[in-house]
Enzyme design. Sequence first.
Site, PDB file in Angstrom:
ATOM      1  N   GLY A 204      62.934  49.728   6.658  1.00  0.00           N
ATOM      2  CA  GLY A 204      63.843  49.804   5.729  1.00  0.00           C
ATOM      3  C   GLY A 204      63.597  51.251   4.951  1.00  0.00           C
ATOM      4  O   GLY A 204      64.467  51.495   4.323  1.00  0.00           O
TER       5      GLY A 204
ATOM      6  N   SER B 134      42.864  10.810  -4.696  1.00  0.00           N
ATOM      7  CA  SER B 134      43.619  11.760  -3.956  1.00  0.00           C
ATOM      8  C   SER B 134      44.794  12.250  -4.739  1.00  0.00           C
ATOM      9  O   SER B 134      45.779  11.785  -5.117  1.00  0.00           O
ATOM     10  CB  SER B 134      44.279  11.261  -2.742  1.00  0.00           C
ATOM     11  OG  SER B 134      45.082  11.599  -1.867  1.00  0.00           O
TER      12      SER B 134
ATOM     13  N   ASN C 226      53.012  16.187  -4.101  1.00  0.00           N
ATOM     14  CA  ASN C 226      54.283  16.316  -4.388  1.00  0.00           C
ATOM     15  C   ASN C 226      54.949  15.611  -5.590  1.00  0.00           C
ATOM     16  O   ASN C 226      55.645  16.134  -6.494  1.00  0.00           O
ATOM     17  CB  ASN C 226      54.923  15.560  -3.258  1.00  0.00           C
ATOM     18  CG  ASN C 226      54.523  15.931  -1.669  1.00  0.00           C
ATOM     19  OD1 ASN C 226      54.221  17.440  -1.540  1.00  0.00           O
ATOM     20  ND2 ASN C 226      54.803  15.128  -0.653  1.00  0.00           N
TER      21      ASN C 226
END
Length: 886
Positions: A107, A779, A783
């Site tokens: 670029g 745990s 998400n």
Amino acid sequence: MTAQKFVYSFGDGKSEGDASMKNLLGGKGANLAEMSKMGLPVPPGFTITTEFCDFYYKNDKKFPDALRKEVAVALVKIEEKIGAKFGDEKNPLLFSVRSGARASMPGMMDTVLNLGLNDKTVLGLAEKSGNKRFAYDSYRRFIQMYSNVVLGFDHHNFEVILDEKKHEFGASADTDLTAENLEEIVVLFKAEVKKELNREFPQDVNEQLWGAVEAVFASWMNDRAIIYRQLNDIPASWGTAVNVQSMVFGNMGDTSATGVAFTRNPSTGEKELYGEYLINAQGEDVVAGIRTPQSITISGKEQLASNLPAMEETMPDVFLQLVEIYKKLENHYRDMQDIEFTVQNKKLWMLQTRNGKRTAQAAVKIAVDMVNEKLIDKKDALKRIDPASLDQLLHPTLDPKAKVQVIAKGLPASPGAASGIVVFSSAEAERRAENGDKVILVRIETSPEDIKGMHVSQGILTARGGMTSHAAVVARGMGTPCVSGAGGLLVDHVNHFFTANGTKVKEGETITINGSTGDVILGLVPTLKPNLSDDFQTIMKWADEVRVLKVRTNAETPLDCQTARDFGCEGIGLCRTEHMFFSEDRIISVREMILAETLEGRKKALAKLLPMQRADFVEIFKIMAGLPVTIRLLDPPLHEFLPHKDSEISEVAKAVGVDVSYVKHRIGQLHEQNPMLGHRGCRLGISYPEIYEMQARAIFEAASIVKKETGKDVLLEIMVPLVATKKELQILKSLIVATEKSVEQETGAKLNYMVGTMIELPRAALLADQIAEEAEFFSFGTNDLTQTTFGLSRDDSASFLGHYQKAGILEKDPFAELDQEGVGALIKIAVEKGRATRKDIKLGICGEHGGNPASIEFCHKAGLNYVSCSPYRVPIARLAAARAGL
Ligand code: ADP
Ligand code: MG
Ligand code: MG
């Protein structure tokens, strides 16, 4: 203006800079300085720093006098070294002007060569060299490059003229053009510039120089560069450097040449010099595909089945110089180098070196080889391999038993196999990819404008270009399969089709490419699990030696469990029991359970599910053979299991023995406005304890069976999802404990188990000290924790997250890479509070982030015990976890 130094000289065994100054001098400038210091033959020159670039943009894009003075001094130094003068009509000094950012960056402005030529100096050059052809060839190249790169003039115009003239003069290659032909072409080129730009081609050499320097700085802010920086997280403030370097000439005749090489094979990692050269050529002729480049080594020539002579044959003396230098460079940089060189009258000149881009396969082999060669140590080896790149090795390969129709063959430019629908432009690739299509980008050749399209493609196929073409280099860097230079391919991108040896393929049709063999195949081809090399296993072993974080997997099918074990997982971090409910033979019983009106009815259905779940667990426990297995009890809202289509509804009604209207009524009852925050997770266990009881029983019974059969303990970790309060966990834990007791009584087996929870709600993180009174492990379900921390729905965020990233509100998609600041803060609180209550509480992560290298590094720092990720990411996590500790 301070007395800041903006210009650094190099050349002739001395330099003001060195390789450690990449940030200031850019990669190219720093390595030119370093090579020069090493005593390698580097044409003298100077570098204008990246700091100046930043200064330039902050100060109205002007060149202050102080800079002009520094440049003038540096210029004189070069003139003295070479014994020629910039702009001198008898003995002209010529320059190349080259951009060079910190990291090599497509670029940026293309290099301008032969700067300093004009109507007068060209005569001097011809006279001095005694080679008029060379002088005019250089001049026509200069006009072409300068006009294109600095004056913004389409090079197509020049190519048309050149082709016409070649035809007229009966020259089949550029090299067939005579001095007189080239002189005539120069006149035409200049006339073309005048016609198009309404000005003369600049004759003042200083105007030429500053024009080129300015163009380099301007290119830092062009669209291509900006996009590339966005894709690669490069801040605009880094700036680019400009290198002004005296020319050496590969176009002086048959004892001159230009070339590029890798010190080891960048595809396979094989320890062999690997590169291409062209006699009587200049600059990027090798990669531009104007003439077919020739292999440097005889073995390379044989590999490509080429009949063009190798440099080893045509220029044996130069070849020996090259071998000596490349070995020096490897020993010095202790890494595989990507080098550019020019031969002027049998003398080799080095023009660039940098650490070479390589495939993951090559990275692994080179790292292991270099440890064996004692160039680097094991830790260096681990640092040399980008964990994410291992994905390439774990990619499936084509099933050799599949019947395939090979329609064309090209070069194996970037390994791996890919299928997808054919598209002919980057824009179309992006459009289709956004719709979720898998695409193969087919081009005559690619250019830096194609970066975005290449990024979203499964594979890249080009009709032209060699192993070092733009497509090949970029694809290898991205880990995208690529076949380049498929000669039999005729691409008609205007009418959207290509033909390959008689077969016509239209846009939208599916093809498969094999970047490891160069095959182009019609249609979709089935793939196989990859075979991992010994070197790969060695790297994994070294990673395991230094790694503290354990790596587990998210898996619930025997196949996934086995795959993850083969990849070296150390247990299951998340076994999602609901996934076991969806198969055809079970969903009916699940639906029966949900639809039941009474406890009795539910228990009857659960009794049918119990043996099925138990059998699943038996299989999984056997595969995991004594490794810990974390099983999450039912998590999603019940209505996810309900039928939607009329046909399904009547089928369920029949099976359960109720009316269709009743089923519909029950579906309505279970409907939730916001199920993600609704009746799910442990809330189900609280309302319907019999469901969790059945699951716990299935788990314990399976464990006792496996223990009896194998004599080995199953390390059970039973995990309760979506806990917000200690009380929830207390109630469900006592249910689980009671269930275990009765299984123990019935079977006589003593079982090894823990009960813990997921931390996926902010409240649970904040009050982790209370929850740890019940939980034996945490745990992090990142998400949901991301979703609930941001108040951002995973299912609905796609429509605006992209916009947020563009606007700079969010740098990354927080579902792909852990938000260390926000979500990470909650994790840190929970870790601290959890350990305060229970010193040895086991801590892990089971969200999607468990396979993301940056997130893994965070987990390491936060002091978790393990990460858990999908099976194919296990090796990536093993390496990332090792690197996090280095
Ligand atoms: P890129 O960053 O695209 O690799 P470079 O600045 O390396 O661009 O220049 C491209 C090519 O131009 C080099 O590989 C070399 O062949 C040629 N070149 C650059 N500088 C010189 C020079 N001083 N003398 C001769 N050729 C040069
Ligand atoms: Mg280039
Ligand atoms: Mg270069």
